[in-house]
Design a protein around this motif. Sequence first.
Motif, PDB file in Angstrom:
ATOM      1  N   LYS A 150      -5.502  13.956  -5.872  1.00  0.00           N
ATOM      2  CA  LYS A 150      -6.853  13.484  -5.564  1.00  0.00           C
ATOM      3  C   LYS A 150      -6.992  11.976  -5.675  1.00  0.00           C
ATOM      4  O   LYS A 150      -7.950  11.395  -5.155  1.00  0.00           O
ATOM      5  CB  LYS A 150      -7.870  14.158  -6.487  1.00  0.00           C
ATOM      6  N   ASN A 151      -6.040  11.322  -6.346  1.00  0.00           N
ATOM      7  CA  ASN A 151      -6.082   9.874  -6.496  1.00  0.00           C
ATOM      8  C   ASN A 151      -5.137   9.147  -5.536  1.00  0.00           C
ATOM      9  O   ASN A 151      -4.856   7.971  -5.705  1.00  0.00           O
ATOM     10  CB  ASN A 151      -5.744   9.477  -7.931  1.00  0.00           C
ATOM     11  N   VAL A 201      -3.560   5.650 -13.189  1.00  0.00           N
ATOM     12  CA  VAL A 201      -2.235   5.856 -13.782  1.00  0.00           C
ATOM     13  C   VAL A 201      -1.172   5.665 -12.711  1.00  0.00           C
ATOM     14  O   VAL A 201      -1.417   5.834 -11.518  1.00  0.00           O
ATOM     15  CB  VAL A 201      -2.084   7.268 -14.408  1.00  0.00           C
ATOM     16  N   VAL A 202       0.020   5.296 -13.135  1.00  0.00           N
ATOM     17  CA  VAL A 202       1.152   5.140 -12.224  1.00  0.00           C
ATOM     18  C   VAL A 202       1.556   6.498 -11.661  1.00  0.00           C
ATOM     19  O   VAL A 202       1.547   7.510 -12.377  1.00  0.00           O
ATOM     20  CB  VAL A 202       2.354   4.508 -12.960  1.00  0.00           C
ATOM     21  N   ILE A 203       1.899   6.528 -10.388  1.00  0.00           N
ATOM     22  CA  ILE A 203       2.461   7.745  -9.792  1.00  0.00           C
ATOM     23  C   ILE A 203       3.796   7.407  -9.143  1.00  0.00           C
ATOM     24  O   ILE A 203       4.106   6.247  -8.890  1.00  0.00           O
ATOM     25  CB  ILE A 203       1.529   8.378  -8.740  1.00  0.00           C
ATOM     26  N   PRO A 260      -1.595   1.706 -10.142  1.00  0.00           N
ATOM     27  CA  PRO A 260      -3.023   1.931  -9.858  1.00  0.00           C
ATOM     28  C   PRO A 260      -3.616   0.793  -9.027  1.00  0.00           C
ATOM     29  O   PRO A 260      -3.329  -0.382  -9.265  1.00  0.00           O
ATOM     30  CB  PRO A 260      -3.649   1.973 -11.258  1.00  0.00           C
ATOM     31  N   GLY A 261      -4.416   1.152  -8.035  1.00  0.00           N
ATOM     32  CA  GLY A 261      -5.084   0.164  -7.210  1.00  0.00           C
ATOM     33  C   GLY A 261      -4.225  -0.490  -6.159  1.00  0.00           C
ATOM     34  O   GLY A 261      -4.679  -1.403  -5.463  1.00  0.00           O
ATOM     35  N   ILE A 262      -2.987  -0.045  -5.999  1.00  0.00           N
ATOM     36  CA  ILE A 262      -2.051  -0.652  -5.046  1.00  0.00           C
ATOM     37  C   ILE A 262      -1.894   0.240  -3.819  1.00  0.00           C
ATOM     38  O   ILE A 262      -1.861   1.466  -3.918  1.00  0.00           O
ATOM     39  CB  ILE A 262      -0.679  -0.900  -5.701  1.00  0.00           C
ATOM     40  N   LYS A 263      -1.789  -0.404  -2.668  1.00  0.00           N
ATOM     41  CA  LYS A 263      -1.533   0.300  -1.414  1.00  0.00           C
ATOM     42  C   LYS A 263      -0.191  -0.139  -0.837  1.00  0.00           C
ATOM     43  O   LYS A 263       0.078  -1.331  -0.738  1.00  0.00           O
ATOM     44  CB  LYS A 263      -2.631   0.005  -0.384  1.00  0.00           C
ATOM     45  N   HIS A 264       0.643   0.819  -0.496  1.00  0.00           N
ATOM     46  CA  HIS A 264       1.899   0.560   0.208  1.00  0.00           C
ATOM     47  C   HIS A 264       1.668   0.796   1.697  1.00  0.00           C
ATOM     48  O   HIS A 264       1.365   1.919   2.108  1.00  0.00           O
ATOM     49  CB  HIS A 264       3.014   1.471  -0.297  1.00  0.00           C
TER      50      HIS A 264
END
Length: 497
Positions: A48-49, A83-85, A137-141
Amino acid sequence: MNTRKISMIFAIIGIILVIILMITATYAYFSLEIVGEGSNISMTTFNKNVQITYIDTSNVSLTNAYTGESISKTFTVENTGDVVIYYDIKLNDLVNNFANPDDLVFTLSGSNGGAYIKRTTMPVSNPIIASSIKLEPGIKHSYVMGITFLKTDEDQSDNMNKTFSANINISSSSKYNPSREIYGNGTLGSKIVENASSELNIDYATIDGEGTYYTNDAINGETIYFYRGTKALNNNVLFAGNCFKIVRTTIDGGIRLAYNGKASNGVCSDTDTAILDTTTKYNNNSNFNAYVGYMYGSADSSTYSDEHNNANASVIKTALDNWFVTNISDYSSYLEDSIYCNNRKTSKFVLNSVTYGFDGFSNKNTGYISYKNNNIDMKPTYNCVNVKDRLSVKNGNGVSVLSNSVGLLTSDELTFAGFSKSTSNTTNYLYTSSAYWTMSPAYYNGSKAYNYIANGAKLGVLAVDSESGIRPVITLKKDTKIISGDGSLSTPYKVTD
């Protein structure tokens, strides 16, 4: 206005408010999953994140392909949580019926620390192209994937009108989770990855580059961190009374080390003590394809499989096993059961007007993929394609044929580190004035088998029944802690008491 009418008005207002709240709630929920503009945006999610956006659709395909044809696909993966994924990029529903798979290649370029793969052969069966990609978190690739049917100077008629098709899929990595980083605090691995950058701007036709870099051009698309540059790099390790150079990480997170001589009072130096022996043959014979093998099958066979069975130990394997038992075996609890790649995947190319083909058996002219990678395309890889070439003691990603977890550098590892086929590089951290063997086959020219060597300051090839040096390679476990040191020659990282 009577009471009944007033009640109806309030009821209508209430219904309208409920509908508005439902619409708002629904939009708020789906806005975590659906973003973008226009009719060419498609979305999916595994968390969901996590927002995954495909421009157009997730499908990539070349149907009835012709030489020179190329397509491009754009997509993004964004972490909207806290959180990191870790995630994998796969090609689901993969269809690739190209007769010569080397002609179909792809590139993958991700921004902000996303996966990066330079031009490499499109897989035929394994759907994973990049894995264990860390997303803060908050980063887009943002990704661009390019797929090309190469146009070459060779006969490509067997690949005309073939089909490639797949669906790009982003899924949660099964290897890592948000509560556990790859390398813990105080580990040797944490020092390697902390300032690494993408290999995006490295030109492997040159010797440029200094520092630590990463690539996903590896087995199962794993992220590999590697050192490239001069002897000024702080990649020196003191282990088992010996000095080593950190070369790279492995697909299991281990730390690949190249022997660099005996330590003197805890201090390392860059001298030719890195070479154990300069008079060792790779194999006693070179008259058949089999002898490019670190382990090999039946020479002068009628099939590739029989020629390259891992049945017999090479001369250099026996020498390395003897060194390991004498010098390293007491410290084996620190070692990872790693894969050492004897990359015998065949490849077609023309060298000095002679065609080297795919046969790989008996005395057939044969090209091996490492020569194409490092002398023709100038695009090294950590991807050991053939499972039977992934030699190990009992690593599940390879074959269990080794008695000790020790091997040699590959020509690709040397190219990643800063070696070149044509430019002398005496400042490189893996340079010695004495030549030494790699475990990478180059070609069989109809009379002799040739493997790669580190030929002093650059890459070279040598008939396998010639004499050259031995430089052992071992792999530390990913949880190896630093006891002391800063990685310099005078104060190397100490990892054992």
